[in-house]
Design a protein around this motif. Structure first.
Motif, mmCIF file in Angstrom:
data_model
loop_
_atom_site.group_PDB
_atom_site.id
_atom_site.type_symbol
_atom_site.label_atom_id
_atom_site.label_comp_id
_atom_site.label_asym_id
_atom_site.label_seq_id
_atom_site.Cartn_x
_atom_site.Cartn_y
_atom_site.Cartn_z
ATOM 1 N N ASN A 161 0.844 -1.194 0.000
ATOM 2 C CA ASN A 161 0.000 0.000 0.000
ATOM 3 C C ASN A 161 0.879 1.244 0.000
ATOM 4 N N ASP A 162 0.246 2.410 -0.017
ATOM 5 C CA ASP A 162 0.986 3.666 -0.086
ATOM 6 C C ASP A 162 1.832 3.904 1.161
ATOM 7 N N GLU A 163 1.330 3.472 2.317
ATOM 8 C CA GLU A 163 2.099 3.676 3.547
ATOM 9 C C GLU A 163 3.390 2.865 3.524
ATOM 10 N N GLN A 164 3.305 1.611 3.128
ATOM 11 C CA GLN A 164 4.518 0.795 3.038
ATOM 12 C C GLN A 164 5.495 1.387 2.029
ATOM 13 N N LYS A 165 4.991 1.856 0.916
ATOM 14 C CA LYS A 165 5.843 2.457 -0.106
ATOM 15 C C LYS A 165 6.540 3.701 0.452
ATOM 16 N N LYS A 166 5.815 4.526 1.171
ATOM 17 C CA LYS A 166 6.380 5.745 1.747
ATOM 18 C C LYS A 166 7.466 5.416 2.765
ATOM 19 N N ILE A 167 7.199 4.442 3.625
ATOM 20 C CA ILE A 167 8.181 4.055 4.646
ATOM 21 C C ILE A 167 9.435 3.492 3.984
ATOM 22 N N ALA A 168 9.258 2.646 2.976
ATOM 23 C CA ALA A 168 10.399 2.043 2.296
ATOM 24 C C ALA A 168 11.232 3.085 1.557
ATOM 25 N N GLU A 169 10.581 3.981 0.855
ATOM 26 C CA GLU A 169 11.304 5.029 0.128
ATOM 27 C C GLU A 169 12.107 5.903 1.082
ATOM 28 N N ALA A 170 11.479 6.290 2.180
ATOM 29 C CA ALA A 170 12.150 7.154 3.144
ATOM 30 C C ALA A 170 13.346 6.445 3.785
ATOM 31 N N TYR A 171 13.186 5.150 4.060
ATOM 32 C CA TYR A 171 14.270 4.417 4.713
ATOM 33 C C TYR A 171 15.446 4.205 3.767
ATOM 34 N N ILE A 172 15.164 3.891 2.515
ATOM 35 C CA ILE A 172 16.242 3.741 1.542
ATOM 36 C C ILE A 172 17.020 5.052 1.413
ATOM 37 N N ALA A 173 16.294 6.169 1.368
ATOM 38 C CA ALA A 173 16.953 7.477 1.287
ATOM 39 C C ALA A 173 17.773 7.743 2.543
ATOM 40 N N GLN A 174 17.228 7.402 3.703
ATOM 41 C CA GLN A 174 17.930 7.601 4.976
ATOM 42 C C GLN A 174 19.226 6.790 5.022
ATOM 43 N N LEU A 175 19.155 5.528 4.644
ATOM 44 C CA LEU A 175 20.345 4.681 4.678
ATOM 45 C C LEU A 175 21.361 5.102 3.621
ATOM 46 N N GLY A 176 20.860 5.525 2.464
ATOM 47 C CA GLY A 176 21.768 5.994 1.428
ATOM 48 C C GLY A 176 22.515 7.242 1.854
ATOM 49 N N LYS A 177 21.819 8.137 2.511
ATOM 50 C CA LYS A 177 22.458 9.368 2.992
ATOM 51 C C LYS A 177 23.503 9.062 4.047
ATOM 52 N N GLY A 178 23.244 8.042 4.868
ATOM 53 C CA GLY A 178 24.189 7.678 5.913
ATOM 54 C C GLY A 178 25.390 6.916 5.410
ATOM 55 N N ARG A 179 25.344 6.418 4.173
ATOM 56 C CA ARG A 179 26.463 5.700 3.543
ATOM 57 C C ARG A 179 26.995 4.595 4.466
ATOM 58 N N LEU A 180 26.104 3.770 4.943
ATOM 59 C CA LEU A 180 26.471 2.731 5.903
ATOM 60 C C LEU A 180 26.945 1.444 5.247
ATOM 61 N N PHE A 181 26.726 1.314 3.947
ATOM 62 C CA PHE A 181 27.048 0.059 3.282
ATOM 63 C C PHE A 181 28.301 0.113 2.413
ATOM 64 N N GLY A 182 28.835 1.271 2.195
ATOM 65 C CA GLY A 182 30.033 1.381 1.379
ATOM 66 C C GLY A 182 29.764 1.434 -0.116
ATOM 67 N N GLU A 183 28.627 0.930 -0.541
ATOM 68 C CA GLU A 183 28.204 0.951 -1.937
ATOM 69 C C GLU A 183 26.762 1.442 -1.990
ATOM 70 N N PRO A 184 26.309 1.950 -3.139
ATOM 71 C CA PRO A 184 24.920 2.419 -3.254
ATOM 72 C C PRO A 184 23.910 1.295 -3.038
ATOM 73 N N ILE A 185 22.802 1.612 -2.418
ATOM 74 C CA ILE A 185 21.706 0.662 -2.249
ATOM 75 C C ILE A 185 20.962 0.541 -3.580
ATOM 76 N N VAL A 186 20.737 -0.683 -4.037
ATOM 77 C CA VAL A 186 20.077 -0.905 -5.325
ATOM 78 C C VAL A 186 18.666 -1.484 -5.157
ATOM 79 N N THR A 187 18.181 -1.550 -3.942
ATOM 80 C CA THR A 187 16.853 -2.106 -3.661
ATOM 81 C C THR A 187 15.779 -1.303 -4.381
ATOM 82 N N THR A 188 14.890 -2.000 -5.050
ATOM 83 C CA THR A 188 13.782 -1.351 -5.741
ATOM 84 C C THR A 188 12.486 -1.557 -4.956
ATOM 85 N N ILE A 189 11.499 -0.771 -5.289
ATOM 86 C CA ILE A 189 10.177 -0.895 -4.676
ATOM 87 C C ILE A 189 9.178 -1.143 -5.797
ATOM 88 N N GLU A 190 8.425 -2.222 -5.677
ATOM 89 C CA GLU A 190 7.412 -2.565 -6.673
ATOM 90 C C GLU A 190 6.046 -2.630 -5.998
#
Length: 245
Positions: free
Chosen positions: A159-188
């Motif tokens: 649903n839209d809420e799950q999509k919003k939470i997932a998008e925000a979290y991917i952006a949050q983790l990407g900004k924090g650069r915690l993985f050393g490489e870009p996050i490639v996770t998609t949302i469908e």
């Protein structure tokens, strides 16, 4: 020993016969120490800044991150999860079959449908576990030894809420650069989940000495226990137990 990482996972024919052959290696595998076997290292990450509100009842989440054996095994050990089923999401119903999905041409991803209680574990917390220990979100169309779009890192938002939470979290983790490489996770969105064959269900629990499980997946369960002790449950919730009830 490293070669064990690249053992091909069985198709239905192998699942009926080859497990006995691989079980012969159990004695050798027992000499190893599980913490040293992690094919994909767990990463300690912060919880999502945006999450759903804790509420009564049940919700579902569908997540894909490589072989569904390990993803299912991890979430079966999460407190608040009442069911975790391996399956296929992203393609047509007629193609939701292991050998066909394995061609990489169906649009399906090996995925896990998780039924959970938001009062005990929120959607955001499930995503934290997903990104932290269940898989590596920086690997595009593969996880460890498994290659193809059927092993992609994808969140199938319901649903839209799950999509919003997932998008925000991917952006949050990407900004924090915690993985050393870009996050490639998609949302469908708008995709239907189809359960996998019975022999794929509870595979980690039923085959703890299978080399692929020992090398790639048992370390994920160990990481869950280490990084999320308040959410770890020692006794997994199993599909076969649900079917018998």
């Amino acid at each position: 020993m490293t070669a064990i990482k690249f053992l091909k996972r069985p198709n239905s024919g192998l699942a009926r016969g080859a497990l006995g052959l691989f079980a012969l290696s159990a004695a050798a595998l027992a000499l190893w120490q599980a913490p040293a076997l992690s094919a994909e290292e767990a990463v300690k990450i912060p919880p999502p800044a945006i999450d759903e509100k804790a509420s009564s009842g049940t919700e579902t989440a569908v997540l894909a991150g490589g072989c569904f054996w390990g993803v299912q095994g991890v979430f079966q050990h999460v407190d608040g999860v009442s069911d975790a089923v391996s399956g296929y999401t992203g393609g047509a119903k007629d193609d939701a079959e292991y050998e066909t999905v394995g061609t990489g041409r169906t649009g399906h991803a090996e995925s896990v449908k998780i039924t959970y209680d938001p009062a005990k574990v929120t959607y955001g917390k499930l995503l934290q576990i997903y990104f932290s220990v269940a898989h590596n979100p920086t690997e595009l169309n593969y996880q460890g030894p498994d290659y193809g779009t059927q092993y992609r890192s994808t969140i199938f938002a319901a649903n839209d809420e799950q999509k919003k939470i997932a998008e925000a979290y991917i952006a949050q983790l990407g900004k924090g650069r915690l993985f050393g490489e870009p996050i490639v996770t998609t949302i469908e969105t708008g995709k239907t989940f189809y359960p996998a064959e019975a022999y794929h269900q509870d595979f980690l629990t039923l085959n703890p000495t299978y080399p692929y499980i020992v090398y790639n997946d048992l370390p994920k369960v160990a990481a869950l226990k280490r990084l999320f002790p308040n959410l770890y449950r020692d006794k997994p919730v199993l599909v076969m137990a649900q079917n018998k009830s």
